[in-house]
Design an enzyme around this catalytic site. Structure first.
Site, PDB file in Angstrom:
ATOM      1  N   GLU A 135       0.816  -1.204   0.000  1.00  0.00           N
ATOM      2  CA  GLU A 135       0.000   0.000   0.000  1.00  0.00           C
ATOM      3  C   GLU A 135       0.852   1.257   0.000  1.00  0.00           C
ATOM      4  O   GLU A 135       1.942   1.276   0.574  1.00  0.00           O
ATOM      5  CB  GLU A 135      -0.920   0.002   1.232  1.00  0.00           C
ATOM      6  CG  GLU A 135      -1.937  -1.120   1.182  1.00  0.00           C
ATOM      7  CD  GLU A 135      -2.794  -1.212   2.433  1.00  0.00           C
ATOM      8  OE1 GLU A 135      -3.975  -1.523   2.300  1.00  0.00           O
ATOM      9  OE2 GLU A 135      -2.291  -0.996   3.542  1.00  0.00           O
ATOM     10  N   CYS A 162       3.648   8.550   1.457  1.00  0.00           N
ATOM     11  CA  CYS A 162       4.197   7.569   2.399  1.00  0.00           C
ATOM     12  C   CYS A 162       4.442   6.281   1.613  1.00  0.00           C
ATOM     13  O   CYS A 162       3.516   5.629   1.152  1.00  0.00           O
ATOM     14  CB  CYS A 162       3.195   7.364   3.535  1.00  0.00           C
ATOM     15  SG  CYS A 162       3.794   6.251   4.799  1.00  0.00           S
ATOM     16  N   CYS A 179       6.259  -6.760   7.000  1.00  0.00           N
ATOM     17  CA  CYS A 179       7.443  -6.364   7.764  1.00  0.00           C
ATOM     18  C   CYS A 179       7.799  -7.502   8.700  1.00  0.00           C
ATOM     19  O   CYS A 179       6.921  -8.141   9.266  1.00  0.00           O
ATOM     20  CB  CYS A 179       7.156  -5.095   8.573  1.00  0.00           C
ATOM     21  SG  CYS A 179       8.615  -4.446   9.433  1.00  0.00           S
ATOM     22  N   CYS A 209       6.584  -5.219  15.564  1.00  0.00           N
ATOM     23  CA  CYS A 209       6.338  -4.279  16.653  1.00  0.00           C
ATOM     24  C   CYS A 209       4.901  -4.515  17.114  1.00  0.00           C
ATOM     25  O   CYS A 209       4.002  -4.667  16.286  1.00  0.00           O
ATOM     26  CB  CYS A 209       6.544  -2.845  16.191  1.00  0.00           C
ATOM     27  SG  CYS A 209       8.233  -2.560  15.638  1.00  0.00           S
ATOM     28  N   CYS A 236       1.829  -2.415  15.828  1.00  0.00           N
ATOM     29  CA  CYS A 236       1.777  -2.119  14.396  1.00  0.00           C
ATOM     30  C   CYS A 236       1.106  -3.241  13.621  1.00  0.00           C
ATOM     31  O   CYS A 236       1.504  -4.400  13.701  1.00  0.00           O
ATOM     32  CB  CYS A 236       3.203  -1.898  13.877  1.00  0.00           C
ATOM     33  SG  CYS A 236       3.278  -1.648  12.096  1.00  0.00           S
ATOM     34  N   CYS A 275      -0.712   5.806  10.383  1.00  0.00           N
ATOM     35  CA  CYS A 275       0.511   5.102  10.798  1.00  0.00           C
ATOM     36  C   CYS A 275       0.167   3.775  11.457  1.00  0.00           C
ATOM     37  O   CYS A 275      -0.624   3.733  12.400  1.00  0.00           O
ATOM     38  CB  CYS A 275       1.283   5.908  11.845  1.00  0.00           C
ATOM     39  SG  CYS A 275       1.844   7.482  11.300  1.00  0.00           S
TER      40      CYS A 275
HETATM   41  N1  SAH Z   1       9.198   0.458   9.729  1.00  0.00           N
HETATM   42  C1  SAH Z   1       9.609   1.793   9.893  1.00  0.00           C
HETATM   43  C2  SAH Z   1       8.758   2.790   9.154  1.00  0.00           C
HETATM   44  C3  SAH Z   1       7.274   2.614   9.107  1.00  0.00           C
HETATM   45  S1  SAH Z   1       6.182   2.982  10.357  1.00  0.00           S
HETATM   46  C4  SAH Z   1       9.615   2.155  11.334  1.00  0.00           C
HETATM   47  O1  SAH Z   1       9.132   1.388  12.146  1.00  0.00           O
HETATM   48  O2  SAH Z   1      10.164   3.202  11.660  1.00  0.00           O
HETATM   49  C5  SAH Z   1       5.926   4.713  10.578  1.00  0.00           C
HETATM   50  C6  SAH Z   1       5.706   5.036  12.071  1.00  0.00           C
HETATM   51  O3  SAH Z   1       4.401   4.640  12.543  1.00  0.00           O
HETATM   52  C7  SAH Z   1       6.706   4.313  12.956  1.00  0.00           C
HETATM   53  O4  SAH Z   1       7.215   5.170  13.915  1.00  0.00           O
HETATM   54  C8  SAH Z   1       5.840   3.278  13.589  1.00  0.00           C
HETATM   55  O5  SAH Z   1       6.393   2.787  14.773  1.00  0.00           O
HETATM   56  C9  SAH Z   1       4.543   4.004  13.790  1.00  0.00           C
HETATM   57  N2  SAH Z   1       3.405   3.125  14.078  1.00  0.00           N
HETATM   58  C10 SAH Z   1       3.285   1.806  13.822  1.00  0.00           C
HETATM   59  N3  SAH Z   1       2.073   1.356  14.238  1.00  0.00           N
HETATM   60  C11 SAH Z   1       1.414   2.421  14.760  1.00  0.00           C
HETATM   61  C12 SAH Z   1       0.109   2.583  15.305  1.00  0.00           C
HETATM   62  N4  SAH Z   1      -0.743   1.579  15.384  1.00  0.00           N
HETATM   63  N5  SAH Z   1      -0.227   3.822  15.718  1.00  0.00           N
HETATM   64  C13 SAH Z   1       0.619   4.861  15.594  1.00  0.00           C
HETATM   65  N6  SAH Z   1       1.861   4.763  15.069  1.00  0.00           N
HETATM   66  C14 SAH Z   1       2.257   3.542  14.658  1.00  0.00           C
HETATM   67 FE1  SF4 Z   2       7.755  -2.930  10.870  1.00  0.00          FE
HETATM   68 FE2  SF4 Z   2       5.609  -1.717  11.846  1.00  0.00          FE
HETATM   69 FE3  SF4 Z   2       7.748  -2.118  13.397  1.00  0.00          FE
HETATM   70 FE4  SF4 Z   2       7.882  -0.321  11.422  1.00  0.00          FE
HETATM   71  S1  SF4 Z   2       6.559  -0.214  13.231  1.00  0.00           S
HETATM   72  S2  SF4 Z   2       9.421  -1.902  11.956  1.00  0.00           S
HETATM   73  S3  SF4 Z   2       6.577  -1.325   9.865  1.00  0.00           S
HETATM   74  S4  SF4 Z   2       6.430  -3.729  12.499  1.00  0.00           S
END
Ligand code: SAH
Ligand code: SF4
Length: 422
Positions: A125, A138, A145, A149, A152, A395
């Site tokens: 996406e 974005c 991934c 996390c 996420c 995000c």
């Molecule tokens: N993988 C990379 C970039 C993508 S995520 C990273 O982790 O940095 C972009 C941002 O959104 C990251 O800071 C991530 O931690 C945050 N993010 C992920 N899930 C989220 C959620 N459910 N609510 C708010 N921010 C979130």
């Molecule tokens: Fe991957 Fe989501 Fe963690 Fe970014 S925040 S490293 S996209 S699992």
């Protein structure tokens, strides 16, 4: 549908670049080569491989690069500074592709999301976020991934594969297509424009909506370093899309060993998904922390080339209720930033929910208090307004339908495809 899961590593012919270059070209059934995402040198090598003399190839590669990335042209017939027979010769051997769009959605706040499909049938996406003074695309670096996390949604996708430079650059090209932002008409002093519409507006770079790129979509960009670097180099090239590195931000969850190279070889702005200030909490919510801890990560930030007060490092901090949002957490964050003398700003991201997520968002009062504690210490800590939540574009909400196909199913499709290609 064409399905190729494994792209061979192949040496690009030619004397200028004798180093093996990972070849990111998807073989096509019709034998033509998709030029999307290739650098000038790679285009030149492809032209030579199809029989053009080195000098010719070099000149044509320069022209093609301009048409592809500056003008957004996909039809060789419209590349008016190529002689007619040459256009036909190109069209028989090459195409200029785009990612396939499966679905396009628009949020009530104007945010747009596109579901894209790769040649091997995997979905990813991209999201466009319009603001008063800028428009931010974005961009995804991977399908899914591997990082998991806990807050996420993307981290819960089972299937993961790196996107190729073509698929990464392709997102930017597609956004420009969708926003109608390629220069139209003739270029002053430019090509023979016999086929051009005389009434077309003159080329102008002003007033475009797409002004910024963030590598913050699906995936961990530093786990796909080479392809992300090569794609961003194409995006930054002054003869092409020409986006300034100051308008590009790469976000990492903290792949410490790759951060110095990111600074040296890409040189874009850095964002770091910090999200917690103690080992216990960060180990839980950002599991890469078990490999590369907070202190190591901040030391790598301090050493990031090009970071200074004019180009600060962004620390992303997701606000999770009763998890990482106390006054002590805010004070510890300030202490750490000072300890490492980091030119930093903090982006506070209200947690964006998704089905089955194990956390809740902190209350607005808590987020305000957290923010002001950091501001009082002289560090900027704005609260990000969630965008595109209604279409699951905010995000951490991105998760495509790609995983509906099982690994076994994809492998079977790939085998069938390979057999068909002989
Ligand atoms: N993988 C990379 C970039 C993508 S995520 C990273 O982790 O940095 C972009 C941002 O959104 C990251 O800071 C991530 O931690 C945050 N993010 C992920 N899930 C989220 C959620 N459910 N609510 C708010 N921010 C979130
Ligand atoms: Fe991957 Fe989501 Fe963690 Fe970014 S925040 S490293 S996209 S699992």
């Amino acid at each position: 549908m064409s399905v190729i899961l494994y792209r061979p590593q192949m040496q690009i012919p030619g004397h200028i670049d004798p180093v093996p270059v990972p070849r990111a070209i998807t073989p096509r059934e019709d034998g033509r080569v998709d030029l999307l995402g290739l650098s000038r040198d790679q285009i030149r090598a492809e032209l030579e491989a199809k029989g053009l003399e080195p000098k010719q190839a070099k000149l044509r590669a320069k022209q093609l690069f301009h048409w592809l990335y500056h003008r957004g042209e996909t039809d060789f017939e419209r590349m008016t500074d190529l002689a007619k027979p040459m256009r036909g010769w190109m069209a028989e051997r090459f195409i200029v592709g785009r990612p396939q769009v499966v679905e396009a959605q628009v949020s009530s706040d104007g945010t747009r999301k596109w579901l894209l499909r790769s040649d091997d049938g995997q979905d990813y996406e991209m999201v466009f976020i319009p603001d008063a003074d800028r428009g931010t695309l974005c961009v995804a670096s991977q399908v899914g991934c591997t990082r998991n996390c806990r807050f996420c949604h993307t981290g819960t996708m089972r299937l993961v594969r790196n996107l190729t430079p073509g698929e990464i650059v392709g997102q930017v090209m597609l956004a420009r297509d969708a926003l109608g932002e390629w220069p139209k008409g003739s270029m002053a002093g430019g090509a023979d424009d016999e086929d051009e519409d005389d009434d077309a507006p003159q080329y102008s770079t002003d007033g475009r909506m797409l002004t910024n790129i963030v590598m913050m979509g699906m995936g961990e960009p530093l786990y796909n370093f080479d392809n992300v670097r090569d794609a961003l180099k194409v995006v930054m090239d002054g003869d092409g899309l020409s986006l300034s590195r100051r308008r590009i931000t790469l976000s990492t969850s903290g792949v410490v060993p790759m951060m110095a190279r990111a600074g040296a070889e890409i040189g874009v702005n850095l964002a770091v998904s910090l999200h917690a200030v103690t080992k216990e909490v960060r180990d839980e919510i950002v599991p890469i922390n078990r490999k590369f801890g907070i202190e190591e990560l901040l030391a790598a930030c301090a050493a990031y080339p090009g970071a200074n007060n004019a180009r600060r490092i962004t620390f992303e901090y997701v606000m999770l209720k009763d998890k990482n949002d106390s006054d002590e957490d805010a004070r510890e964050l300030v202490r750490l930033i000072r300890k490492y003398k980091l030119p930093a700003k903090v982006n506070l991201i209200p947690f964006n929910p998704w089905p089955g997520a194990p956390y809740e968002c902190s209350s607005p009062e808590r987020i305000r208090r957290f923010s002001s504690l950091i501001f009082e210490a002289g560090i900027s800590a704005p609260v990000r307004t969630p965008r595109g939540r209604d279409i699951m574009a905010a995000c951490g909400q991105l998760k495509s339908a790609a995983e509906k196909k099982s690994r076994a199913e994809l492998d079977r499709l790939a085998e069938e495809k390979q057999a068909a290609l002989g």
